[in-house]
Design a protein around this motif. Structure first.
Motif, PDB file in Angstrom:
ATOM      1  N   GLU A   1      44.517  51.020  59.048  1.00 60.69           N
ATOM      2  CA  GLU A   1      45.517  52.093  58.530  1.00 60.69           C
ATOM      3  C   GLU A   1      44.985  52.775  57.183  1.00 60.69           C
ATOM      4  N   ILE A   2      43.823  51.994  56.750  1.00 57.80           N
ATOM      5  CA  ILE A   2      43.513  52.695  55.412  1.00 57.80           C
ATOM      6  C   ILE A   2      42.353  53.716  55.611  1.00 57.80           C
ATOM      7  N   SER A   3      42.447  54.697  54.948  1.00 52.87           N
ATOM      8  CA  SER A   3      41.329  55.837  55.609  1.00 52.87           C
ATOM      9  C   SER A   3      40.585  56.193  54.251  1.00 52.87           C
ATOM     10  N   ALA A   4      40.579  55.734  53.186  1.00 50.79           N
ATOM     11  CA  ALA A   4      39.585  56.002  51.879  1.00 50.79           C
ATOM     12  C   ALA A   4      39.575  54.729  50.787  1.00 50.79           C
ATOM     13  N   VAL A   5      38.498  54.461  50.238  1.00 51.67           N
ATOM     14  CA  VAL A   5      38.446  53.620  49.330  1.00 51.67           C
ATOM     15  C   VAL A   5      37.709  54.266  48.169  1.00 51.67           C
ATOM     16  N   THR A   6      38.161  53.977  46.924  1.00 48.58           N
ATOM     17  CA  THR A   6      37.730  54.651  45.680  1.00 48.58           C
ATOM     18  C   THR A   6      36.468  53.724  45.125  1.00 48.58           C
ATOM     19  N   VAL A   7      35.451  54.550  44.908  1.00 46.44           N
ATOM     20  CA  VAL A   7      34.288  54.010  44.084  1.00 46.44           C
ATOM     21  C   VAL A   7      34.237  54.546  42.891  1.00 46.44           C
ATOM     22  N   GLN A   8      34.690  53.655  41.626  1.00 43.65           N
ATOM     23  CA  GLN A   8      34.639  54.171  40.475  1.00 43.65           C
ATOM     24  C   GLN A   8      33.563  53.797  39.719  1.00 43.65           C
ATOM     25  N   PRO A   9      32.746  54.931  39.364  1.00 45.48           N
ATOM     26  CA  PRO A   9      31.511  54.631  38.381  1.00 45.48           C
ATOM     27  C   PRO A   9      31.831  54.295  37.041  1.00 45.48           C
ATOM     28  N   ALA A  10      31.376  53.254  36.330  1.00 44.27           N
ATOM     29  CA  ALA A  10      31.541  52.925  34.844  1.00 44.27           C
ATOM     30  C   ALA A  10      30.147  52.529  34.359  1.00 44.27           C
ATOM     31  N   ALA A  11      30.008  53.078  32.993  1.00 45.26           N
ATOM     32  CA  ALA A  11      28.587  52.863  32.456  1.00 45.26           C
ATOM     33  C   ALA A  11      28.931  51.979  31.193  1.00 45.26           C
ATOM     34  N   ILE A  12      28.200  51.005  30.946  1.00 42.20           N
ATOM     35  CA  ILE A  12      28.493  49.964  29.767  1.00 42.20           C
ATOM     36  C   ILE A  12      27.495  50.155  28.645  1.00 42.20           C
TER      37      ILE A  12
ATOM     38  N   VAL B   1      42.153  45.359  49.413  1.00 45.52           N
ATOM     39  CA  VAL B   1      43.514  45.744  50.203  1.00 45.52           C
ATOM     40  C   VAL B   1      44.664  45.025  49.502  1.00 45.52           C
ATOM     41  N   ALA B   2      44.475  44.086  48.736  1.00 41.93           N
ATOM     42  CA  ALA B   2      45.578  43.004  48.173  1.00 41.93           C
ATOM     43  C   ALA B   2      45.987  43.754  47.110  1.00 41.93           C
ATOM     44  N   GLY B   3      45.076  44.751  46.523  1.00 37.61           N
ATOM     45  CA  GLY B   3      45.581  45.481  45.101  1.00 37.61           C
ATOM     46  C   GLY B   3      44.980  45.409  44.056  1.00 37.61           C
ATOM     47  N   GLU B   4      43.963  44.458  44.150  1.00 40.81           N
ATOM     48  CA  GLU B   4      43.100  44.013  43.099  1.00 40.81           C
ATOM     49  C   GLU B   4      41.725  44.876  43.144  1.00 40.81           C
ATOM     50  N   ASP B   5      41.579  45.429  41.829  1.00 40.41           N
ATOM     51  CA  ASP B   5      40.244  45.994  41.598  1.00 40.41           C
ATOM     52  C   ASP B   5      39.067  44.992  41.676  1.00 40.41           C
TER      53      ASP B   5
ATOM     54  N   ALA C   1      33.201  48.409  51.590  1.00 37.66           N
ATOM     55  CA  ALA C   1      34.252  49.561  51.909  1.00 37.66           C
ATOM     56  C   ALA C   1      34.440  49.857  53.397  1.00 37.66           C
ATOM     57  N   ARG C   2      33.381  49.729  53.996  1.00 36.05           N
ATOM     58  CA  ARG C   2      33.672  49.650  55.474  1.00 36.05           C
ATOM     59  C   ARG C   2      34.250  48.570  56.143  1.00 36.05           C
ATOM     60  N   ASP C   3      34.081  47.243  55.560  1.00 35.78           N
ATOM     61  CA  ASP C   3      35.035  46.185  55.875  1.00 35.78           C
ATOM     62  C   ASP C   3      36.440  46.454  55.631  1.00 35.78           C
ATOM     63  N   VAL C   4      36.847  47.147  54.733  1.00 35.53           N
ATOM     64  CA  VAL C   4      38.049  47.499  54.428  1.00 35.53           C
ATOM     65  C   VAL C   4      38.638  48.241  55.781  1.00 35.53           C
ATOM     66  N   PHE C   5      38.024  49.257  56.220  1.00 35.50           N
ATOM     67  CA  PHE C   5      38.445  50.192  57.343  1.00 35.50           C
ATOM     68  C   PHE C   5      38.304  49.201  58.630  1.00 35.50           C
ATOM     69  N   ARG C   6      37.409  48.339  58.727  1.00 35.63           N
ATOM     70  CA  ARG C   6      37.260  47.582  59.973  1.00 35.63           C
ATOM     71  C   ARG C   6      38.495  46.459  60.007  1.00 35.63           C
ATOM     72  N   LEU C   7      38.683  45.950  58.855  1.00 36.27           N
ATOM     73  CA  LEU C   7      39.773  44.955  58.690  1.00 36.27           C
ATOM     74  C   LEU C   7      41.250  45.370  58.511  1.00 36.27           C
TER      75      LEU C   7
END
Length: 264
Positions: A172-183, A133-137, A163-169
């Motif tokens: 006003e936030i309605s969605a969280v991005t989950v970004q897959p990354a393969a190393i 929520v503070a803007g950090e990945d 992500a659920r904690d984002v909505f609970r805390l």
């Protein structure tokens, strides 16, 4: 050449420890923009001295708040990812005690978790939510451990609940991005790595850190590809286990694509 790079690496780590860590701590406390520039500069410098060449490819990152979820092959994954734009890492508690590197992790406000304690999960998830929520990945290694690079293990769904904690805390936030990354570590000394070569360069189990650093130095340049997949949307009604499974599937497909390119 490895000896020269090793000497330069020690010198750089010492310099960052004596100058970079206090400067970064002060910059973060003051809220200076410099605090966002120091970590990637550090990561790119150490990658260059290790001979670790990092390439990013794939999809654009989805909107924030955002959680990047990747497979985990080596401690050097952290440097590779941080060389682009340093996220907040979720790391095992042992990392905080590592010589030099532990100090950098602490000053960057890494979220440390004791892997053997399920009681840690709520605290860690709440911390992840606040960072997002503070803007950090937030960077989560979905397998919960490093592997031999031969494949992607099942992703643990417990920290997807952040992500659920984002909505609970923050209702006003309605969605969280989950970004897959393969190393994927693809080449060493200009030659494609087969399964044996990837396993040799992986850092997992009870392997010691110093010998692995020396192994990277001896095999440099080592190429690392970080491929981003299409982002998923975690909504208030989403099931964390289903999202974890879909993320795992996408990361595995991305990793298999990179390996297929080597075999073509």
């Amino acid at each position: 050449m490895p000896y020269i790079r090793a000497a330069l690496l020690i010198f750089a780590l010492g310099g960052f420890y004596l100058i970079g860590v206090p400067l970064q701590r002060f910059a973060r406390r003051r809220g200076w923009a410099l605090s966002r520039e120091i970590p990637p500069f550090f990561a790119r410098t150490i990658c260059a001295l290790l001979g670790l060449r990092v390439r990013f490819e794939g999809n654009e990152l989805g909107p924030k708040p955002r959680m990047i979820v990747a497979n985990h092959v080596s401690w050097s994954d952290i440097l590779a990812l941080a060389s682009r734009e340093t996220p907040c890492f979720v790391a095992k508690s042992e990392v905080s005690g590592w010589p030099l590197l532990g100090a950098f992790a602490r000053v960057q406000d890494t979220i440390f978790v004791r892997r053997d304690s399920r009681t840690e999960v709520p605290r860690v998830n709440a911390a992840m939510a606040e960072k997002m929520v503070a803007g950090e990945d937030v960077l989560l290694f979905g397998e919960g451990t490093s592997t031999d690079g031969a494949g992607v293990l099942s992703f643990k769904p417990s920290h997807f609940a952040a992500a659920r904690d984002v909505f609970r805390l923050f209702p006003e936030i309605s969605a969280v991005t989950v970004q897959p990354a393969a190393i994927t570590y693809t080449h060493a000394r200009g030659e494609p790595l087969d399964e044996t070569g990837r396993r040799a360069l992986a850092w997992f189990g009870d392997a010691d850190l110093a010998p692995h650093i020396w192994l990277l130095l001896k095999n440099a340049p080592v190429d690392c590809v970080i491929a981003f997949g299409a982002p998923l949307t975690f909504a208030p009604e989403s099931d964390r286990k289903a999202v974890a499974l879909e993320t795992e599937t996408r990361v595995r497909a991305l990793a298999e694509t990179q390996i297929a390119k080597l075999q073509a």
